[in-house]
Design a protein around this motif. Structure first.
Motif, PDB file in Angstrom:
ATOM      1  N   SER A   1       0.743  -1.177  -0.133  1.00 18.94           N
ATOM      2  CA  SER A   1      -0.034   0.135  -0.058  1.00 18.94           C
ATOM      3  C   SER A   1       0.750   1.241  -0.015  1.00 18.94           C
ATOM      4  N   GLN A   2       1.873   1.281   0.807  1.00 15.45           N
ATOM      5  CA  GLN A   2       2.721   2.462   0.878  1.00 15.45           C
ATOM      6  C   GLN A   2       3.370   2.694  -0.373  1.00 15.45           C
ATOM      7  N   GLN A   3       3.818   1.691  -1.195  1.00 12.23           N
ATOM      8  CA  GLN A   3       4.615   1.718  -2.516  1.00 12.23           C
ATOM      9  C   GLN A   3       3.463   2.225  -3.477  1.00 12.23           C
ATOM     10  N   LEU A   4       2.552   1.420  -3.547  1.00 18.05           N
ATOM     11  CA  LEU A   4       1.446   2.081  -4.137  1.00 18.05           C
ATOM     12  C   LEU A   4       0.954   3.608  -4.319  1.00 18.05           C
ATOM     13  N   SER A   5       1.243   4.044  -3.154  1.00 15.30           N
ATOM     14  CA  SER A   5       0.670   5.435  -2.828  1.00 15.30           C
ATOM     15  C   SER A   5       1.719   6.272  -3.503  1.00 15.30           C
ATOM     16  N   VAL A   6       3.047   5.976  -3.472  1.00 15.26           N
ATOM     17  CA  VAL A   6       4.082   6.548  -3.937  1.00 15.26           C
ATOM     18  C   VAL A   6       3.899   6.519  -5.293  1.00 15.26           C
ATOM     19  N   LEU A   7       3.611   5.735  -6.139  1.00 12.30           N
ATOM     20  CA  LEU A   7       3.093   5.434  -7.566  1.00 12.30           C
ATOM     21  C   LEU A   7       1.908   6.155  -7.878  1.00 12.30           C
ATOM     22  N   ARG A   8       0.907   6.127  -7.106  1.00 20.63           N
ATOM     23  CA  ARG A   8      -0.258   6.965  -7.265  1.00 20.63           C
ATOM     24  C   ARG A   8      -0.090   8.450  -7.404  1.00 20.63           C
ATOM     25  N   SER A   9       0.635   9.092  -6.391  1.00 21.34           N
ATOM     26  CA  SER A   9       0.932  10.259  -6.303  1.00 21.34           C
ATOM     27  C   SER A   9       2.034  11.047  -7.466  1.00 21.34           C
ATOM     28  N   LYS A  10       2.490  10.000  -8.032  1.00 25.11           N
ATOM     29  CA  LYS A  10       3.361  10.668  -9.234  1.00 25.11           C
ATOM     30  C   LYS A  10       2.461  10.208 -10.435  1.00 25.11           C
ATOM     31  N   ASN A  11       1.428  10.004 -10.589  1.00 27.91           N
ATOM     32  CA  ASN A  11       0.500   9.552 -11.486  1.00 27.91           C
ATOM     33  C   ASN A  11       1.213   8.451 -12.426  1.00 27.91           C
ATOM     34  N   ILE A  12       1.718   7.395 -11.827  1.00 29.10           N
ATOM     35  CA  ILE A  12       2.286   6.615 -12.639  1.00 29.10           C
ATOM     36  C   ILE A  12       1.170   5.310 -12.583  1.00 29.10           C
ATOM     37  N   VAL A  13       0.533   5.008 -11.710  1.00 36.32           N
ATOM     38  CA  VAL A  13      -0.340   4.115 -11.641  1.00 36.32           C
ATOM     39  C   VAL A  13      -2.087   4.983 -11.105  1.00 36.32           C
ATOM     40  N   VAL A  14      -2.854   3.985 -11.393  1.00 39.26           N
ATOM     41  CA  VAL A  14      -4.319   4.526 -11.139  1.00 39.26           C
ATOM     42  C   VAL A  14      -4.769   3.403 -10.445  1.00 39.26           C
ATOM     43  N   GLY A  15      -5.641   3.854  -9.405  1.00 36.43           N
ATOM     44  CA  GLY A  15      -6.560   3.138  -8.694  1.00 36.43           C
ATOM     45  C   GLY A  15      -7.977   3.309  -8.892  1.00 36.43           C
ATOM     46  N   ILE A  16      -9.123   2.030  -9.220  1.00 34.03           N
ATOM     47  CA  ILE A  16     -10.275   2.389  -9.368  1.00 34.03           C
ATOM     48  C   ILE A  16     -11.155   1.545  -8.495  1.00 34.03           C
ATOM     49  N   LYS A  17     -12.014   2.216  -7.710  1.00 35.11           N
ATOM     50  CA  LYS A  17     -13.054   1.355  -6.727  1.00 35.11           C
ATOM     51  C   LYS A  17     -13.682   0.484  -7.567  1.00 35.11           C
ATOM     52  N   ASP A  18     -13.709  -0.870  -6.991  1.00 31.73           N
ATOM     53  CA  ASP A  18     -14.599  -1.964  -7.508  1.00 31.73           C
ATOM     54  C   ASP A  18     -15.133  -2.467  -6.118  1.00 31.73           C
ATOM     55  N   GLY A  19     -16.322  -1.985  -5.772  1.00 33.33           N
ATOM     56  CA  GLY A  19     -17.044  -2.588  -4.625  1.00 33.33           C
ATOM     57  C   GLY A  19     -16.003  -2.172  -3.505  1.00 33.33           C
ATOM     58  N   LYS A  20     -15.612  -3.198  -2.771  1.00 33.50           N
ATOM     59  CA  LYS A  20     -14.726  -3.097  -1.521  1.00 33.50           C
ATOM     60  C   LYS A  20     -13.437  -3.114  -2.036  1.00 33.50           C
ATOM     61  N   ARG A  21     -13.074  -3.424  -3.046  1.00 41.22           N
ATOM     62  CA  ARG A  21     -11.666  -3.426  -3.552  1.00 41.22           C
ATOM     63  C   ARG A  21     -11.200  -2.194  -4.272  1.00 41.22           C
ATOM     64  N   VAL A  22     -10.007  -2.203  -4.415  1.00 44.50           N
ATOM     65  CA  VAL A  22      -9.209  -1.099  -5.564  1.00 44.50           C
ATOM     66  C   VAL A  22      -8.457  -1.759  -6.552  1.00 44.50           C
ATOM     67  N   VAL A  23      -8.871  -1.537  -7.716  1.00 44.28           N
ATOM     68  CA  VAL A  23      -8.011  -2.257  -8.841  1.00 44.28           C
ATOM     69  C   VAL A  23      -6.999  -1.246  -9.374  1.00 44.28           C
ATOM     70  N   TYR A  24      -5.917  -1.616  -9.552  1.00 46.94           N
ATOM     71  CA  TYR A  24      -4.745  -0.935  -9.934  1.00 46.94           C
ATOM     72  C   TYR A  24      -4.325  -1.176 -11.292  1.00 46.94           C
ATOM     73  N   SER A  25      -3.777  -0.339 -11.979  1.00 52.02           N
ATOM     74  CA  SER A  25      -3.337  -0.402 -13.389  1.00 52.02           C
ATOM     75  C   SER A  25      -2.600   0.805 -13.768  1.00 52.02           C
ATOM     76  N   LEU A  26      -1.535   0.401 -14.926  1.00 50.75           N
ATOM     77  CA  LEU A  26      -0.754   1.564 -15.170  1.00 50.75           C
ATOM     78  C   LEU A  26      -1.383   2.884 -16.067  1.00 50.75           C
ATOM     79  N   ARG A  27      -1.013   3.844 -15.567  1.00 50.59           N
ATOM     80  CA  ARG A  27      -1.860   5.110 -16.207  1.00 50.59           C
ATOM     81  C   ARG A  27      -1.171   5.216 -17.600  1.00 50.59           C
TER      82      ARG A  27
END
Length: 114
Positions: free
Chosen positions: A50-76
């Motif tokens: 989660s910590q590393q995903l947060s860094v990648l998200r903050s730099k717009n390298i990955v995006v996270g989309i909520k899917d119900g209770k889970r978050v699905v990540y992909s490359l931006r």
């Protein structure tokens, strides 16, 4: 002093400067994944992922989309896949150079002993 492009590149590469973040990007290059899928594949703690995903998200390298209770990540940007491939090629080139130097040293060693 620095152009906006140089600053972007520096920030971008800083965001990639962690082995777990690189591994996450390699996984996401295969397709979108939930946090749970990433954690189980990497056999890593949830907080670390989660910590590393947060860094990648903050730099717009990955995006996270909520899917119900889970978050699905992909490359931006799919160009990240090209970057990972080029980086592997550079690694292989360095490895080939190192092996060539070792072979030369072995040959020199063999010649000096005869």
């Amino acid at each position: 002093m620095w152009t906006d492009m140089q600053q972007f590149k520096a920030d971008f590469f800083k965001a990639l400067a962690h082995p777990l973040r690189i591994r996450i990007l390699e996984l996401l290059s295969e397709g979108e994944k939930s946090v749970t899928e990433i954690q189980s594949t990497l056999n890593s703690e949830g907080s670390a992922v989660s910590q590393q995903l947060s860094v990648l998200r903050s730099k717009n390298i990955v995006v996270g989309i909520k899917d119900g209770k889970r978050v699905v990540y992909s490359l931006r940007d799919p160009s990240i896949i090209k970057l990972l491939i080029v980086t592997r090629e550079i690694f292989n080139n360095h490895l080939i150079d190192t092996l060539s130097m070792l072979e030369e040293l072995d040959e020199e060693d063999t010649l000096s002993k005869s």
